[in-house]
Scaffold this motif. Structure first.
Motif, PDB file in Angstrom:
ATOM      1  N   UNK A   6      32.867   2.385  19.985  1.00 14.07           N
ATOM      2  CA  UNK A   6      33.298   2.942  18.700  1.00 14.07           C
ATOM      3  C   UNK A   6      34.809   3.029  18.549  1.00 14.07           C
ATOM      4  N   UNK A   7      35.547   2.877  19.669  1.00  9.53           N
ATOM      5  CA  UNK A   7      37.005   2.974  19.586  1.00  9.53           C
ATOM      6  C   UNK A   7      37.674   1.614  19.425  1.00  9.53           C
ATOM      7  N   UNK A   8      37.398   0.694  20.342  1.00  8.31           N
ATOM      8  CA  UNK A   8      38.069  -0.614  20.288  1.00  8.31           C
ATOM      9  C   UNK A   8      37.183  -1.696  19.682  1.00  8.31           C
ATOM     10  N   UNK A   9      35.906  -1.377  19.399  1.00  4.87           N
ATOM     11  CA  UNK A   9      34.900  -2.253  18.776  1.00  4.87           C
ATOM     12  C   UNK A   9      34.495  -3.428  19.664  1.00  4.87           C
ATOM     13  N   UNK A  61      20.279   6.298  10.197  1.00  7.16           N
ATOM     14  CA  UNK A  61      21.364   5.918  11.107  1.00  7.16           C
ATOM     15  C   UNK A  61      22.282   7.119  11.314  1.00  7.16           C
ATOM     16  N   UNK A  62      22.181   7.693  12.492  1.00  5.21           N
ATOM     17  CA  UNK A  62      22.992   8.867  12.851  1.00  5.21           C
ATOM     18  C   UNK A  62      23.150   8.890  14.357  1.00  5.21           C
ATOM     19  N   UNK A  63      24.299   9.329  14.824  1.00  7.37           N
ATOM     20  CA  UNK A  63      24.574   9.315  16.257  1.00  7.37           C
ATOM     21  C   UNK A  63      23.629  10.208  17.054  1.00  7.37           C
ATOM     22  N   UNK A  64      23.185  11.308  16.462  1.00  7.90           N
ATOM     23  CA  UNK A  64      22.396  12.306  17.187  1.00  7.90           C
ATOM     24  C   UNK A  64      20.898  12.000  17.142  1.00  7.90           C
ATOM     25  N   UNK A  65      20.247  11.800  18.294  1.00  7.88           N
ATOM     26  CA  UNK A  65      18.786  11.640  18.304  1.00  7.88           C
ATOM     27  C   UNK A  65      18.078  12.858  17.736  1.00  7.88           C
ATOM     28  N   UNK A  66      18.588  14.063  18.005  1.00  5.27           N
ATOM     29  CA  UNK A  66      17.946  15.284  17.500  1.00  5.27           C
ATOM     30  C   UNK A  66      17.997  15.330  15.977  1.00  5.27           C
ATOM     31  N   UNK A  67      19.137  14.950  15.412  1.00  6.48           N
ATOM     32  CA  UNK A  67      19.268  14.921  13.955  1.00  6.48           C
ATOM     33  C   UNK A  67      18.291  13.914  13.364  1.00  6.48           C
ATOM     34  N   UNK A  68      18.214  12.738  13.960  1.00  5.35           N
ATOM     35  CA  UNK A  68      17.307  11.702  13.456  1.00  5.35           C
ATOM     36  C   UNK A  68      15.862  12.176  13.484  1.00  5.35           C
ATOM     37  N   UNK A  69      15.483  12.864  14.553  1.00  5.75           N
ATOM     38  CA  UNK A  69      14.100  13.348  14.645  1.00  5.75           C
ATOM     39  C   UNK A  69      13.828  14.434  13.614  1.00  5.75           C
ATOM     40  N   UNK A  86      21.526   4.610  16.198  1.00  3.97           N
ATOM     41  CA  UNK A  86      22.490   5.671  16.486  1.00  3.97           C
ATOM     42  C   UNK A  86      23.944   5.240  16.443  1.00  3.97           C
ATOM     43  N   UNK A  87      24.240   4.051  15.962  1.00  2.37           N
ATOM     44  CA  UNK A  87      25.638   3.678  15.762  1.00  2.37           C
ATOM     45  C   UNK A  87      25.729   2.641  14.652  1.00  2.37           C
ATOM     46  N   UNK A  88      26.931   2.479  14.112  1.00  2.00           N
ATOM     47  CA  UNK A  88      27.105   1.620  12.963  1.00  2.00           C
ATOM     48  C   UNK A  88      26.891   0.154  13.242  1.00  2.00           C
ATOM     49  N   UNK A  89      27.216  -0.291  14.443  1.00  2.00           N
ATOM     50  CA  UNK A  89      27.033  -1.695  14.787  1.00  2.00           C
ATOM     51  C   UNK A  89      25.545  -2.036  14.829  1.00  2.00           C
ATOM     52  N   UNK A  90      24.752  -1.166  15.461  1.00  2.00           N
ATOM     53  CA  UNK A  90      23.305  -1.390  15.515  1.00  2.00           C
ATOM     54  C   UNK A  90      22.689  -1.316  14.125  1.00  2.00           C
ATOM     55  N   UNK A  91      23.165  -0.377  13.311  1.00  2.00           N
ATOM     56  CA  UNK A  91      22.626  -0.238  11.951  1.00  2.00           C
ATOM     57  C   UNK A  91      22.881  -1.499  11.139  1.00  2.00           C
ATOM     58  N   UNK A 106      24.795   7.975   8.049  1.00  2.00           N
ATOM     59  CA  UNK A 106      25.796   9.008   8.280  1.00  2.00           C
ATOM     60  C   UNK A 106      27.173   8.411   7.998  1.00  2.00           C
ATOM     61  N   UNK A 107      27.989   9.105   7.222  1.00  2.00           N
ATOM     62  CA  UNK A 107      29.321   8.603   6.913  1.00  2.00           C
ATOM     63  C   UNK A 107      30.138   8.409   8.186  1.00  2.00           C
ATOM     64  N   UNK A 108      29.925   9.279   9.196  1.00  2.14           N
ATOM     65  CA  UNK A 108      30.751   9.284  10.404  1.00  2.14           C
ATOM     66  C   UNK A 108      30.132   8.519  11.566  1.00  2.14           C
ATOM     67  N   UNK A 109      29.322   7.504  11.287  1.00  2.00           N
ATOM     68  CA  UNK A 109      28.712   6.726  12.364  1.00  2.00           C
ATOM     69  C   UNK A 109      29.768   6.150  13.309  1.00  2.00           C
TER      70      UNK A 109
END
Length: 312
Positions: A6-9, A61-69, A86-91, A106-109
Motif C-alpha cells: 500500500x505504500x510503494x505499490x 472492499x475494506x481492510x478489516x475482516x471484522x468490518x466486512x463480516x 481487503x485492499x484496493x489492488x485486489x478489489x 472503503x474510501x481509505x482502502x
C-alpha cells in the motif's frame, strides 16, 4: 496470490500454502513497510438462483475482516451473493475479471483508494456499468454536515455510522433504479424470496452500529506498543492516516485538485489538515509518531495520486 504494497505499490507473489493464519502482517521486500494481508477464500464462482438466473454479486472492499463480516451480516437476508476483499489492488482486479453488480468500497482502502478505483472503472467500457458505493469514514462528523460535491464517478456514498439502517435500501436502489427502495427489488420467479427479512429492528441497528464503531476505533487507535504488538500498532497508525487523507479528498475534491495543480494543497486545506493532525496526535502513541511520518506520507501519497490522475 498477488499482493500490492500500500505504500510503494510494488506487486509481489505470496505462497498461500505458507499462510497459516487468515490475517498476517508482512514486510514489503522493496520499501520495508509493514502491512496486513488476508488469506483469500474460495475463488468466486457463479451463484445460481432457484430459477437458474444468477444472484447479483455484491463486493465489500475494506481492510478489516471484522468490518466486512459485520456488513455481510447486514446483507445476509437479501438474495445476493456477497464477496469480500481487503485492499484496493485486489478489489480492482476482481472488478476487472468477475461480474460484480454493486461494489461497496472503503474510501481509505490500502493499495488503491476507493475513489481511485471509481475513476479507473468509469474510464473502462468493460467496467463502466458497475454500480459503486463509497464508504466514508468521517473522522469528524460535526464538520462534515454536507454531501460531497462529487463522488469520483461513484453512484452513491454512505457514512459508516449509517450503514446498519441505510445500506440495504441503497443497494436495492442501485440494483433496480427507479423502484420503491422500501420494497424488495429482487425476486425469484416473480415472488419475494422466503429468506428476505423485514428491515432490521432498532435494537439490531444499534447493536450493529456499535460493532462497526468499536471495530473502526480498534483498527485506528495505535496504543503504546510492546515489541510483539509493534507491527499491528503501526498498521493502525497507517490506516488512520489513510482515513484522514481520503476523507479530505472525498469532501473537498475541487480544492484538492486546485491545490495539487497550483502547489497550494496545504494552504487551501489548512483547516481540514489541522483537524486531521490533531486527531492523529490523539489516537497514535508518542513513540510511533516520533519514529514515523505516516500522516505526512499519506498526504504526499494523495498528492501524488491526484497528480497522476490530472496528468501533471
Amino acid at each position: 496470490m498477488l499482493v500490492g504494497c500500500p505504500r510503494c505499490t510494488k506487486i509481489f507473489r505470496v505462497d498461500e500454502s505458507r499462510m497459516h493464519q487468515a490475517v498476517m502482517a508482512v514486510c514489503c521486500s522493496s520499501c520495508r513497510s509493514l502491512f496486513r494481508i488476508t488469506r483469500p477464500t474460495e475463488p468466486l464462482q457463479p451463484s445460481p438462483m432457484a430459477s437458474g438466473e444468477l444472484l447479483p454479486r455484491i463486493l465489500i472492499a475494506h481492510e478489516s475482516p471484522a468490518f466486512c463480516e459485520a456488513v455481510r451480516g447486514i446483507l445476509a437476508a437479501e438474495p445476493w451473493e456477497v464477496a469480500v476483499c481487503h485492499d484496493g489492488i485486489a478489489a480492482l482486479e476482481l472488478l476487472r475479471t468477475c461480474d460484480v453488480a454493486v461494489a461497496l468500497l472503503d474510501v481509505a482502502l490500502p493499495g488503491r483508494y476507493g475513489f481511485e478505483i471509481c475513476e479507473t472503472l468509469r474510464s473502462n467500457p468493460r467496467t463502466a456499468g458497475v454500480k459503486l458505493l463509497l464508504f466514508a469514514s468521517i473522522y469528524d462528523r460535526t464538520r462534515y454536515k454536507r454531501l460531497p460535491k462529487t463522488l469520483y464517478g461513484a453512484d452513491d456514498y454512505l457514512e459508516k455510522h449509517h450503514i446498519p439502517d441505510l445500506l440495504v435500501d441503497k443497494v436495492r436502489k442501485l440494483l433496480a433504479p427507479g423502484d420503491d427502495v422500501s420494497a424488495p427489488a429482487i425476486t425469484v420467479d416473480g415472488r419475494i424470496p422466503a429468506l428476505l427479512s423485514p428491515q432490521m429492528t432498532q435494537e439490531a441497528v444499534d447493536e450493529t452500529r456499535a460493532l462497526l464503531k468499536r471495530g473502526e476505533e480498534a483498527e485506528t487507535t495505535a496504543s503504546p506498543a510492546t515489541t510483539d504488538s509493534m507491527p499491528e500498532a503501526h498498521i493502525k497508525a497507517r490506516r488512520l492516516s489513510r482515513i484522514i487523507a481520503s476523507d479530505i479528498a472525498l469532501y473537498n475534491q475541487e480544492a484538492v485538485e486546485e491545490g495539487v495543480r497550483t502547489g497550494t494543497f496545504f494552504t487551501l486545506l489548512a483547516d481540514d489538515i489541522a483537524e486531521g493532525r490533531a486527531l492523529y496526535q490523539r489516537r497514535v502513541a508518542d513513540e510511533i509518531r516520533s519514529a514515523t511520518n505516516y500522516l505526512e506520507e499519506a498526504f504526499s501519497d494523495l498528492i501524488a495520486k491526484v497528480r497522476k490522475e490530472l496528468n501533471l
